[in-house]
Scaffold this motif. Sequence first.
Motif, mmCIF file in Angstrom:
data_model
loop_
_atom_site.group_PDB
_atom_site.id
_atom_site.type_symbol
_atom_site.label_atom_id
_atom_site.label_comp_id
_atom_site.label_asym_id
_atom_site.label_seq_id
_atom_site.Cartn_x
_atom_site.Cartn_y
_atom_site.Cartn_z
ATOM 1 N N LEU A 1 0.835 -1.197 0.000
ATOM 2 C CA LEU A 1 0.000 0.000 0.000
ATOM 3 C C LEU A 1 0.869 1.246 0.000
ATOM 4 O O LEU A 1 1.823 1.355 0.773
ATOM 5 N N LYS A 2 0.523 2.199 -0.874
ATOM 6 C CA LYS A 2 1.308 3.424 -0.980
ATOM 7 C C LYS A 2 0.741 4.478 -0.043
ATOM 8 O O LYS A 2 -0.481 4.683 0.027
ATOM 9 N N LEU A 3 1.628 5.171 0.653
ATOM 10 C CA LEU A 3 1.213 6.198 1.606
ATOM 11 C C LEU A 3 0.318 7.246 0.951
ATOM 12 O O LEU A 3 -0.657 7.717 1.545
ATOM 13 N N GLY A 4 0.639 7.624 -0.287
ATOM 14 C CA GLY A 4 -0.123 8.659 -0.967
ATOM 15 C C GLY A 4 -1.561 8.311 -1.266
ATOM 16 O O GLY A 4 -2.338 9.179 -1.667
ATOM 17 N N LEU A 5 -1.957 7.065 -1.086
ATOM 18 C CA LEU A 5 -3.354 6.673 -1.268
ATOM 19 C C LEU A 5 -4.218 7.016 -0.068
ATOM 20 O O LEU A 5 -5.442 6.835 -0.124
ATOM 21 N N PHE A 6 -3.615 7.535 1.018
ATOM 22 C CA PHE A 6 -4.342 7.690 2.269
ATOM 23 C C PHE A 6 -4.295 9.095 2.860
ATOM 24 O O PHE A 6 -4.840 9.308 3.938
ATOM 25 N N THR A 7 -3.662 10.041 2.203
ATOM 26 C CA THR A 7 -3.586 11.391 2.764
ATOM 27 C C THR A 7 -3.617 12.401 1.634
ATOM 28 O O THR A 7 -3.626 12.047 0.451
ATOM 29 N N GLY A 8 -3.678 13.684 1.987
ATOM 30 C CA GLY A 8 -3.676 14.739 0.987
ATOM 31 C C GLY A 8 -4.934 14.710 0.129
ATOM 32 O O GLY A 8 -6.061 14.629 0.639
ATOM 33 N N ASP A 9 -4.754 14.748 -1.184
ATOM 34 C CA ASP A 9 -5.874 14.793 -2.130
ATOM 35 C C ASP A 9 -6.454 13.422 -2.439
ATOM 36 O O ASP A 9 -7.403 13.309 -3.225
ATOM 37 N N ALA A 10 -5.901 12.378 -1.842
ATOM 38 C CA ALA A 10 -6.265 11.015 -2.237
ATOM 39 C C ALA A 10 -7.750 10.721 -2.072
ATOM 40 O O ALA A 10 -8.351 10.040 -2.907
ATOM 41 N N ALA A 11 -8.352 11.219 -1.003
ATOM 42 C CA ALA A 11 -9.748 10.874 -0.736
ATOM 43 C C ALA A 11 -10.681 11.287 -1.870
ATOM 44 O O ALA A 11 -11.717 10.657 -2.093
ATOM 45 N N ASP A 12 -10.324 12.336 -2.602
ATOM 46 C CA ASP A 12 -11.156 12.790 -3.711
ATOM 47 C C ASP A 12 -10.808 12.110 -5.026
ATOM 48 O O ASP A 12 -11.485 12.332 -6.030
ATOM 49 N N ARG A 13 -9.761 11.288 -5.055
ATOM 50 C CA ARG A 13 -9.284 10.729 -6.325
ATOM 51 C C ARG A 13 -9.315 9.210 -6.407
ATOM 52 O O ARG A 13 -9.411 8.654 -7.502
ATOM 53 N N VAL A 14 -9.238 8.529 -5.277
ATOM 54 C CA VAL A 14 -9.006 7.078 -5.282
ATOM 55 C C VAL A 14 -10.286 6.282 -5.460
ATOM 56 O O VAL A 14 -10.289 5.219 -6.081
ATOM 57 N N GLY A 15 -11.408 6.765 -4.922
ATOM 58 C CA GLY A 15 -12.631 5.982 -4.944
ATOM 59 C C GLY A 15 -12.504 4.767 -4.030
ATOM 60 O O GLY A 15 -11.788 4.791 -3.028
ATOM 61 N N GLU A 16 -13.193 3.676 -4.368
ATOM 62 C CA GLU A 16 -13.040 2.445 -3.592
ATOM 63 C C GLU A 16 -11.639 1.894 -3.840
ATOM 64 O O GLU A 16 -11.190 1.791 -4.982
ATOM 65 N N LEU A 17 -10.960 1.543 -2.758
ATOM 66 C CA LEU A 17 -9.597 1.029 -2.883
ATOM 67 C C LEU A 17 -9.568 -0.467 -2.606
ATOM 68 O O LEU A 17 -10.063 -0.931 -1.569
ATOM 69 N N ILE A 18 -8.994 -1.214 -3.546
ATOM 70 C CA ILE A 18 -8.776 -2.651 -3.396
ATOM 71 C C ILE A 18 -7.266 -2.879 -3.411
ATOM 72 O O ILE A 18 -6.556 -2.342 -4.254
ATOM 73 N N PHE A 19 -6.792 -3.681 -2.458
ATOM 74 C CA PHE A 19 -5.366 -4.024 -2.421
ATOM 75 C C PHE A 19 -5.198 -5.509 -2.670
ATOM 76 O O PHE A 19 -5.906 -6.334 -2.089
ATOM 77 N N ASN A 20 -4.232 -5.848 -3.533
ATOM 78 C CA ASN A 20 -3.896 -7.246 -3.770
ATOM 79 C C ASN A 20 -2.388 -7.412 -3.652
ATOM 80 O O ASN A 20 -1.634 -6.690 -4.311
ATOM 81 N N ASP A 21 -1.956 -8.336 -2.803
ATOM 82 C CA ASP A 21 -0.515 -8.511 -2.582
ATOM 83 C C ASP A 21 0.160 -9.336 -3.677
ATOM 84 O O ASP A 21 1.380 -9.547 -3.641
ATOM 85 N N LEU A 22 -0.627 -9.810 -4.663
ATOM 86 C CA LEU A 22 -0.108 -10.604 -5.787
ATOM 87 C C LEU A 22 0.634 -11.852 -5.314
ATOM 88 O O LEU A 22 1.581 -12.318 -5.958
ATOM 89 N N HIS A 23 0.187 -12.388 -4.174
ATOM 90 C CA HIS A 23 0.791 -13.602 -3.601
ATOM 91 C C HIS A 23 2.283 -13.410 -3.327
ATOM 92 O O HIS A 23 3.079 -14.355 -3.457
ATOM 93 N N ALA A 24 2.648 -12.209 -2.957
ATOM 94 C CA ALA A 24 4.050 -11.927 -2.643
ATOM 95 C C ALA A 24 4.488 -12.732 -1.429
ATOM 96 O O ALA A 24 3.703 -12.960 -0.493
#
Length: 499
Positions: free
Chosen positions: A189-212
Motif C-alpha cells: 500500500l502506498k502512503l499517498g493513497l491515504f492522505t492529501g488529495d487522495a480521498a477525492d481521487r481514489v474511490g473504492e480502494l482494493i489491495f492485492n498482494d499478488l501472492h508476494a
Amino acid sequence: MPHTKDDFPDALYSAAQVRALDAQLIAAGTTGFELMQRAARATWRAIVRHWPDASELTVLAGHGNNAGDGYLVATLARRAGWSVRVLTVGEPRRLQGDAANAHAEAVAVGVPVEPWSDESDLRGVLLDALLGTGLSGEVREPYVRAIDTINVSGLPVAAVDIPSGLCADTGRVLGTAVTADLTVTFIGLKLGLFTGDAADRVGELIFNDLHADPDIVEAAPATARLLQPANLPGLTPRARTSHKGKFGHVLLIGGDRGFGGAIQMSAESALRCGAGMVSMATRNEHVSAALTRLPEVMVQGTHSANQLMGLLEQVSVLVVGPGLGQAAWGRSLLSAAANALLPQVWDADALNLLSSGAVSLPAHCVITPHPGEAARLLGISTAQVQADRPAAAHALSKQYAATVILKGAGSLIASPDGRLSVCSQGHPAMATAGLGDVLAGVVGALLAQGMDGFDAACLAVWLHANAGAQAGQSGRGLAATDLIPAIRQLLEEHSPCLK
C-alpha cells in the motif's frame, strides 16, 4: 489476495520502497511478467465485481509497466466477450520488456489499439493505465488533456495501482489527476493513497498482494503505519477498586472573551473520555455557562497567570489553546503553562503564539496543527505543507521535539523518533468549527490515563475520525459536540473499562 479497507495490512510504503519490493520478488524467482499478469487478473476481477452489468472497456495506456497492466486487462476482457479497445497516449513502440509483451498479447487476441486524440470516443468502463507510481514532477501533455478528458467523461473509471497524476508518496495532485471510482493497487500500500488529495481521487480502494512472499514483505522497511483497530494502542482495563485519583487530572486553559465554547467542548470531551478529574481555567464571564453545561468540571475564573500557579501544582496534564486568543490574557496563561513540567496538548492559538516566537514549547508535548497552523510553525506556505504532508509532519516533530497531529484528510501522527501513522477515516461533514477542540480534549484525557504522547495521539485521532464518520452519515449540519457520545462509545468498545 485481495483486501478492502476493512482488512488492509497496516504497512504503508513509498513508491521507491514498493519498486524495491517488486525487484526482490523477481530476484526470488517470480518473473516480472507473472507479477504483471497477477495484477491484471486482480484488476479485471475488481472491475467485474464493481460493475457487474458492464460489457465494454476502454483502456487508456501510457508506455510504462502501468500500461502493461492495462494491455493485459484488455486481453482478459476480450477473452470474456467484452467490447474492448486500447487508446494509447504516447507511442506503443516505446514499450519495453514486460509491457511490450503485454501489448503483444492484447494484439494477438484482437484488441484494437489506437492512438488517443481529443476526438476519441470514450465508451464503457474507462481503465486508467497511463502513468502509475513512477511519475516524478507535474503531469505533462498530452497526458494532461487525456486525464482531463477522462474526468469530464461522466463514465465509470478504474485506475491501475494509483490514479494517474496522484503522487504515491504524498497524496498530492501533480497538476492534474484522474478521479477514479475504483483503484486496484498491488504488492504494498502506498502512503499517498491515504492522505492529501487522495480521498477525492481514489474511490473504492482494493489491495492485492499478488501472492508476494510474506517473509520478503515483512522484512521490507515501511514509511508509515495505517491506523486500524488491530494495531491501535488501548487503555488498560480498570480494577474494580479504582478511584478518580488513578486516572489523572486534566486542566484545560483557554476561552478568552467570545470563545468560551471552545474550551467547554475540550473539557467535555476530556471528561467523557475517562479523565479522573477535569478542571478549566477561563475568563470569569464563562464560569456560569461552563458550570451549567458541565457541573462535573471544576471551573476557575482566571484574570492572570498568577491565579494558575496553585492549579498547576494539583493537575497531571494540561490542554492549552482552545479559544485562548492571542491577546495579553492568552499570552500570560500560555507562558505559565510553558514553564510547567507536565505533559501537555497545545492547540489552536497556543500554536499561533508558538509560531510567533512569543513562547517556547516544553518537553513531552502533543501539538495538533491544521495545515495553516503547521505552515506558520514551519515558516512556509500552507500549499507547501499540503504538497508533502508527511515531510511537514516529520519536520514539525523534529523541530519542536513533540508528537505532532497534522490534521486534515488523512491525518498524520509523527513522533520525534521517526514513527509516522496515518488515519484514513473521517467524513466531509466534519468540516465544521470545534472539531479540533474536541480532539484536543480526547488527547488530554488519554495522557491523563497513562498513555504516552504518540499512543494517545494515535488513539485519539482514530476515535475522533471514526466518530465523525458515524455521526456524519446523515450529511451536513454536524456539530462538534455530536462526536463526543460516539467517541465515548468507540473508546469503550476498543478499551473495555473493567477487567
